[in-house]
Enzyme design. Sequence first.
Site, mmCIF file in Angstrom:
data_model
loop_
_atom_site.group_PDB
_atom_site.id
_atom_site.type_symbol
_atom_site.label_atom_id
_atom_site.label_comp_id
_atom_site.label_asym_id
_atom_site.label_seq_id
_atom_site.Cartn_x
_atom_site.Cartn_y
_atom_site.Cartn_z
ATOM 1 C CE LYS A 228 -8.213 14.574 55.214
ATOM 2 N NZ LYS A 228 -8.109 13.161 55.176
ATOM 3 N NE ARG A 262 -13.114 11.579 50.866
ATOM 4 C CZ ARG A 262 -13.136 12.901 51.671
ATOM 5 N NH1 ARG A 262 -11.960 13.711 51.890
ATOM 6 N NH2 ARG A 262 -14.238 13.186 51.924
HETATM 7 N N1 PMM Z 1 -11.029 12.425 54.736
HETATM 8 C C1 PMM Z 1 -12.161 13.093 55.088
HETATM 9 C C2 PMM Z 1 -13.572 12.438 55.085
HETATM 10 N N2 PMM Z 1 -13.508 11.308 54.473
HETATM 11 N N3 PMM Z 1 -12.586 9.388 53.808
HETATM 12 C C3 PMM Z 1 -11.460 8.493 53.429
HETATM 13 N N4 PMM Z 1 -11.539 7.184 53.193
HETATM 14 N N5 PMM Z 1 -10.442 8.956 53.477
HETATM 15 C C4 PMM Z 1 -9.990 10.497 53.922
HETATM 16 O O1 PMM Z 1 -8.893 10.580 54.206
HETATM 17 C C5 PMM Z 1 -11.009 11.203 54.300
HETATM 18 C C6 PMM Z 1 -12.516 10.252 54.181
HETATM 19 C C7 PMM Z 1 -12.011 14.519 55.493
HETATM 20 O O2 PMM Z 1 -12.073 15.483 54.639
HETATM 21 P P1 PMM Z 1 -13.187 16.294 54.349
HETATM 22 O O3 PMM Z 1 -14.150 16.814 55.627
HETATM 23 O O4 PMM Z 1 -12.675 17.460 53.780
HETATM 24 O O5 PMM Z 1 -14.118 15.739 53.173
#
Ligand code: PMM
Length: 302
Positions: A228, A262
Amino acid sequence: MRRETRSLDLKGRRFTLGPRTWLMGVVNVTPDSFSDGGLFFDTDKAVARGLELAFEGADIIDVGGESTRPGSRPVPEEVEMDRVLPVIRGLRRGTEALISIDTAKAAVAEAALGAGADIVNDTSALRADPAMAAVVARSGAGLVLMHMQGTPRTMQEAPRYDDLLGEIGAFLAERMRAAVDAGIPAERLIVDPGIGFGKTCEHNLELLRRQEAFQALGRPLLVGVSRKAFLGVILDLPPMRRLEGTIAAAVLAAERGAHILRVHDIGPVARAVRTAEAILGDGGGDGAADGGRGGGRPGDAR
Ligand code: PMM
């Protein structure tokens, strides 16, 4: 690990979270996600990636068909379904790992649950689509309630809090009540402070530093730090070069109470987390690299 044991009910099965950190691997079937956009846009590549994540130790595979990166706009639901459904069907055939669908749209969630998903990861925490709560309630699936200030389009414009931990804790408690009132038992809920969603770098660091406060919500805590932007601020590196930062943040998040991490890079994070668990003397036996039986690998004399 400073976290309490919680039980989690998913489609009629009961799981125990706490002794061993669970890992959620990410498969973004999008042309534009901020760190892996376009890499797994093709169905076969996305399924292969999900199976690889399961093989590397993912307990959950999170499939998303719409980017939530800052400034992004929603995609039509038919487009999102065309992206995620074949991937979920392919994963359901190929692995026993749990599957979550990263969506805020009820129709996409319903179709994904029908195709075999176990959890709805709704980054809007039931606020984006009034039909979402009923879909989750009927299905028996789990639900991730995530905090976000604003919407993906506006969230990074000027995030502001008077009491960061207090406001996010109160938001999650209120969303839990809304879910329960809509017929989703608390035992199916997972909470997430939403690292990077309407937060400055300082906000994210403070959240990670004081994250133990969320144990009071009484539900499993999910934390997403992977690649991030706050890591980019600390390290001055692009998303694909934030692995070491991701590992450091993920291990500390687990140590401070995250039940589920995650991440995109399951293998490296799993190895780091299992090592940390072994040093701290937990891991529940089922998660340690040697299965908790001692011994290590052949040739590892030291
Ligand atoms: N971060 C992203 C997308 N979905 N869902 C949850 N529950 N928590 C998160 O921190 C989260 C998420 C963004 O990351 P990406 O675009 O790299 O998937």
